[in-house]
Structures are given as C-alpha cells and as structure tokens.
Design an enzyme around this catalytic site. Structure first.
Site, mmCIF file in Angstrom:
data_model
loop_
_atom_site.group_PDB
_atom_site.id
_atom_site.type_symbol
_atom_site.label_atom_id
_atom_site.label_comp_id
_atom_site.label_asym_id
_atom_site.label_seq_id
_atom_site.Cartn_x
_atom_site.Cartn_y
_atom_site.Cartn_z
ATOM 1 N N ASP A 76 -5.859 -5.403 -2.845
ATOM 2 C CA ASP A 76 -5.572 -4.379 -3.840
ATOM 3 C C ASP A 76 -5.250 -5.067 -5.168
ATOM 4 O O ASP A 76 -4.757 -6.200 -5.198
ATOM 5 C CB ASP A 76 -4.376 -3.545 -3.356
ATOM 6 N N ASP A 99 -3.566 -3.578 -8.452
ATOM 7 C CA ASP A 99 -2.282 -3.302 -9.105
ATOM 8 C C ASP A 99 -1.149 -3.317 -8.096
ATOM 9 O O ASP A 99 -1.165 -2.562 -7.116
ATOM 10 C CB ASP A 99 -2.343 -1.952 -9.819
ATOM 11 N N ASP A 151 1.892 -3.944 -11.799
ATOM 12 C CA ASP A 151 1.370 -2.579 -11.898
ATOM 13 C C ASP A 151 1.795 -1.942 -13.215
ATOM 14 O O ASP A 151 2.977 -1.662 -13.438
ATOM 15 C CB ASP A 151 1.876 -1.750 -10.721
ATOM 16 N N THR A 170 -9.806 -1.154 -5.463
ATOM 17 C CA THR A 170 -8.764 -0.592 -6.308
ATOM 18 C C THR A 170 -9.060 0.856 -6.672
ATOM 19 O O THR A 170 -10.194 1.206 -7.032
ATOM 20 C CB THR A 170 -8.591 -1.434 -7.596
ATOM 21 N N GLN A 211 -8.740 3.785 -9.296
ATOM 22 C CA GLN A 211 -8.559 3.928 -10.741
ATOM 23 C C GLN A 211 -8.759 5.390 -11.119
ATOM 24 O O GLN A 211 -9.731 5.778 -11.761
ATOM 25 C CB GLN A 211 -9.527 3.006 -11.487
ATOM 26 N N CYS A 241 -13.370 12.654 -2.491
ATOM 27 C CA CYS A 241 -14.337 11.571 -2.256
ATOM 28 C C CYS A 241 -13.963 10.812 -0.980
ATOM 29 O O CYS A 241 -12.874 10.955 -0.435
ATOM 30 C CB CYS A 241 -14.361 10.609 -3.441
ATOM 31 N N ARG A 300 -11.768 6.861 -2.262
ATOM 32 C CA ARG A 300 -10.397 6.673 -2.723
ATOM 33 C C ARG A 300 -9.463 6.385 -1.552
ATOM 34 O O ARG A 300 -9.411 7.133 -0.576
ATOM 35 C CB ARG A 300 -9.913 7.925 -3.481
#
Length: 503
Positions: free
Chosen positions: A337, A339, A345, A379, A381, A422, A425
């Site tokens: 991962d 962040d 982060d 990741t 976003q 989706c 994610r």
C-alpha cells in the site's frame, strides 16, 4: 478463466479410457493435463500417455511421487500448474461428451465459490441385481465433494494448504479438504457436468481392505470434531455395531479360555447373531448366487474385527494430531500500500513536494529487491472520483515516490469512490489480482503489506500467500484483532517475507 486437469494414477488401463473420453469432448482445451504417477518402485512409462494422439500433444505432463498416496499426488499436481482453476479427476472415470463445455460453463458462473463439484453416475448391470461391491461403488453418487470430479480455485488451494497427505488412501482426504475450504469462508457448489464412474474389478476381499478407512475416520474426528459426519453429510456406517460384535467375539474367546462356559456360550451366541444379521443385510439385496453368498459370509465375519482394529489404531495414532499445516508457498512478489505504508499519509495529496517516505522504508524495499522479489504498489485514490485530485496529479506523486524509493515493478491505482461499486477498490480484490497477473506471479505466491483492514481484506479475498498488517495511528483496533499477521514495522514484515523466499 483458465483451467488444468490433474489425475493421480496407478497406471491402470482405465487411464487410457479417461484420456480418450477427454479427447472426444467438445469444449475448450485445458492449459495442461498433469498425470501424477503414484506407483512405487522404479519409474515406468505410462502407456496411456500415447492415448488420443493429436489432441493430447503438448498437453500432458507426467510427474512421479514414488507411492506417497493420492492426497500427496494431487498436491504435487496442482502445485505444478498456474491456472485459475484445477480440475481433479480419478483415473477410473470417463467424462461425458460435453464435459469440457459444461466445465467451462460451471467455472465461468462460479462467482464467489471455492470449488465446483461434478455429478457422478455409476452404471449398474441391467440383467441382474448388483453385488455388494457394485452397490458400494454406486454409493459414490451420493457422496459429497469426492475428487472423482471436482474443481478448486487454485488460490483457494493455496489458502488452505491443499490436501492433507496424512490421509494415506483415497478416503476422507476429499471431505477434510472441503471442510477446511468451507471453514475458510468459501462455498462448494454442484455443477452441470456429468462423469461416468464404471465399477472396476475387485478382489473378493476388497470390503475387508476398505476397513482401513476407519483409521482415517479417527483422524477426521480429531481434526474436525465428533460431529464431522453431520457437517460432511457422511454416514457413520456400521462401526458401532462392529465394535459390539468384536467385543462379543473377544469376550467369548476369553470366557472359553477361562472355562466360563455359560458366559462363553452367551457371548458366542451374541457374536453369531450379530454376524448373521450383518451377513444377511448384505446378502438380501442380491444377487444371491453361490459365489456372492460365500463371499458375504466370509467377509461379514472378518469385517467387524478389521473395522474395530483400524478404528482403535487410528484413535491411538492420531490422538495428538495437529491441524494440517503444510509448508506455505514461497513468496515471489510483494504488493505494498502507498499512503501510510510507504509514505506519510497526506489526505488527497496531489503535490509531489509533500511526499515523505516513512522511516526504514528505503532499507526494507532494498532488502526485498536484493532478494530478487518484484515489488508493486496497490493504492486507493478516491480523490480522483471526488474531484479533489486529477489523475495527472496522482501520477506526479507516484513519480516522486519512485524518485525517492526506487522503481516499482507495477502500479495499480483505483480512482473510484466507495459508492461506485467497482471491483478494484480495496477491500475488493481486483487490484491485487491485476497486480499478480501483471507481475506474472500466482497470487498465492504474493505477499501484501498495508496499514488498514481494507488492505488485509483485499489480500485475503484474492488469496495471497501472506497478508501483513503494519498498524499506524489510523488503524482501528478491531482491524488489528482480525488480521492474520500483524507486525510492528515494515522491517518486521519484510523479515517474515524473506523467510519464505527460496534460497
């Protein structure tokens, strides 16, 4: 969707008929057909390898185990392929003409399940009543999860460790695997395809030899509890009556040796009554010819002590058996991962100058790369979907991450919001699966490191070999409690991964 077929075999003539039936099928070709030769002794060629020339050219691979048993043979087979699905067939079955087409349909519609079971048909003689052995074989049509025809997702096999090779015979190893798969949260459905299981020739004493399976029942009891029969939809059978019959026989012999005649006669009468009732229950359905009746009388006297002996032997041998824990698959790639794991982060960060690697990350990544592991990034976003970021800004931040921490083998970015539905994610497994495919590594040989429960959920749903949580101040306590592996730092997670890298 890709699939391979794995067939453990003892080199029986029926293997040729199986391959010929596969060659006559309509539907897609498998990626590979793996024949696992489980015969003892020096290697001998499998004559069936030359069956159905043309169709099988380039498909068949032969592996050898030296006689380790069907569970170990199947493990050797499925670990040698990288297909999405692994279809197991026994070497004494024959598939229907549309089996491959129906298998493709079963697997393409198998959303969210871990395995798909085929439908078994056992042809019985039409001109007479079936024998005891034929009726026993026909009982396979009502069995659950048998490996005569069942397909498992390869990631599921990786997740649960495959078959437990402490089951030495083709008995209960399939139910044990299925129960572990169900306990891991997967579902096993029955498909549309049909497989024919002819009754193979057997010696008159086959029913006595089958009593060795009582030891496997003792192992099942140890691993899955006393109610495993109910969970596996398996019959307890006549074992309680066999134990009583055997006890009566032993008591009769002891009483006779001690010259306790009344007790010996009573116990002997009980033994004879129970044995006679058992024999008649096997003779009554037919065909009642002389050879069958003689076989039933002899074996009905031998089965109770054989069943009792193997049951008690199994209870003693497996009294301390631990849960199945095979060697975990090696790690070949690491997904991280961004962040909170690689860099500090900063919510919806679109400014490269704000990128700040976390302490120790550069050294940890260097150790992974020096070990020959591919390292990718997965990741979320969601700022792109919310309008807080542009895709170009995310790319600029990612470029800065690579400037500071070195190049990554793959980037997987989900631009969607929670409400978009989706599959990429996190906690959905889409990005993890896509990264494994892009890196050319089976997902079961990938590790994932993240700082949230969403990272871990995505990893476990995809079936990675190691899902590592490195908590930060934003990690919730309940996420830590359910994570399969928690580490105090990225360096500790890397230590665990490097232990699973082949030297």
């Amino acid at each position: 969707m890709t699939f391979s077929i794995v067939v453990p075999t003892l080199g029986r003539p029926s293997l040729t008929r199986l391959l010929e039936s596969l060659a006559a099928c309509s539907g897609p070709r498998p990626e590979r057909i793996v024949l696992v030769d489980d015969r003892r002794g020096p290697p001998q060629p499998l004559a069936a390898r030359r069956a159905a020339p043309g169709w099988t050219d380039g498909l068949i691979t032969v592996l050898r185990t030296g006689g380790c048993g069907p569970a170990a043979a199947r493990n050797v087979g499925w670990q040698s392929v990288e297909s999405t699905w692994v279809a197991f067939l026994d070497d004494d079955v024959e598939v229907s003409p549309n089996w491959l087409a129906l298998l493709e349909c079963d697997l393409n519609t198998a959303v969210g399940i871990g395995a798909s079971q085929g439908r078994l048909v056992v042809p019985l003689p039409e001109h007479r009543k079936p024998t005891d052995w034929e009726r026993a074989t026909e009982g396979l049509t009502r069995a659950r999860w048998i490996t005569a025809d069942i397909a498992y997702r390869r990631t599921v096999l990786d997740a649960v460790g495959g078959f437990d090779d402490r089951f030495p015979a083709a008995f209960r190893e399939d139910a044990d695997l299925a129960l572990r798969v169900i306990d891991a949260g997967y579902r096993i459905d029955t498909g549309q395809r049909v497989t024919r299981h002819p009754v193979r020739p057997a010696r008159w004493s086959v029913s006595i030899a089958q009593q060795r399976g009582n030891a496997d029942d003792a192992l099942m009891r140890r691993l899955h509890g006393a109610d495993w029969h109910r969970r596996a939809h398996a019959r307890v059978g006549r074992r309680p009556a066999h134990l009583v019959t055997t006890a009566a026989g032993v008591l009769a012999l002891l009483a006779a040796a001690l010259r306790r005649r009344p007790l010996a006669l009573a116990a002997g009468l009980a033994w004879a009554t129970l044995t006679g009732a058992f024999a008649w229950s096997r003779i009554r359905p037919g065909p009642r010819d002389r050879a069958e009746v003689r076989t039933m009388l002899v074996t009905s006297a031998a089965i109770p002590p054989a069943a009792s002996w193997h049951w008690l032997r199994g209870l003693l041998r497996h009294r301390c058996a631990p849960a199945w824990s095979p060697d975990p698959p090696p790690i070949e790639a690491v997904l991280v991962d961004r962040d909170g794991t690689l860099v500090r982060d900063v919510p919806y960060n679109g400014l490269p100058e704000l990128v700040e690697p976390l302490p120790g990350v550069d050294d940890a990544l260097g150790r992974l790369r020096r070990a020959g592991l591919q390292v990718g990034v997965v990741t979320n976003q969601s700022g792109i979907a919310r309008g807080s970021l542009t895709a170009a800004q995310v790319d600029a931040v990612n470029d800065r991450v690579e400037q500071l921490l070195g190049p990554f083998a793959d980037w997987q970015i989900c631009p969607h919001d929670e409400d978009d539905g989706c599959s990429c994610r996190k906690p959905q497994p889409g990005m993890v699966l896509a990264a494994a495919q892009a890196l050319g590594v089976p997902v079961g040989r990938c590790a994932l490191i993240g700082d949230t429960g969403a990272d871990v959920s995505a990893a476990t749903s995809a079936g990675v070999g190691l899902a590592a949580l490195v908590p930060t101040e934003v990690t919730r306590r309940e996420e830590i409690a359910v994570a399969p592996a928690v580490f105090g730092s990225l360096a500790e997670a890397v230590d665990a991964i490097l232990e699973r890298v082949p030297r």
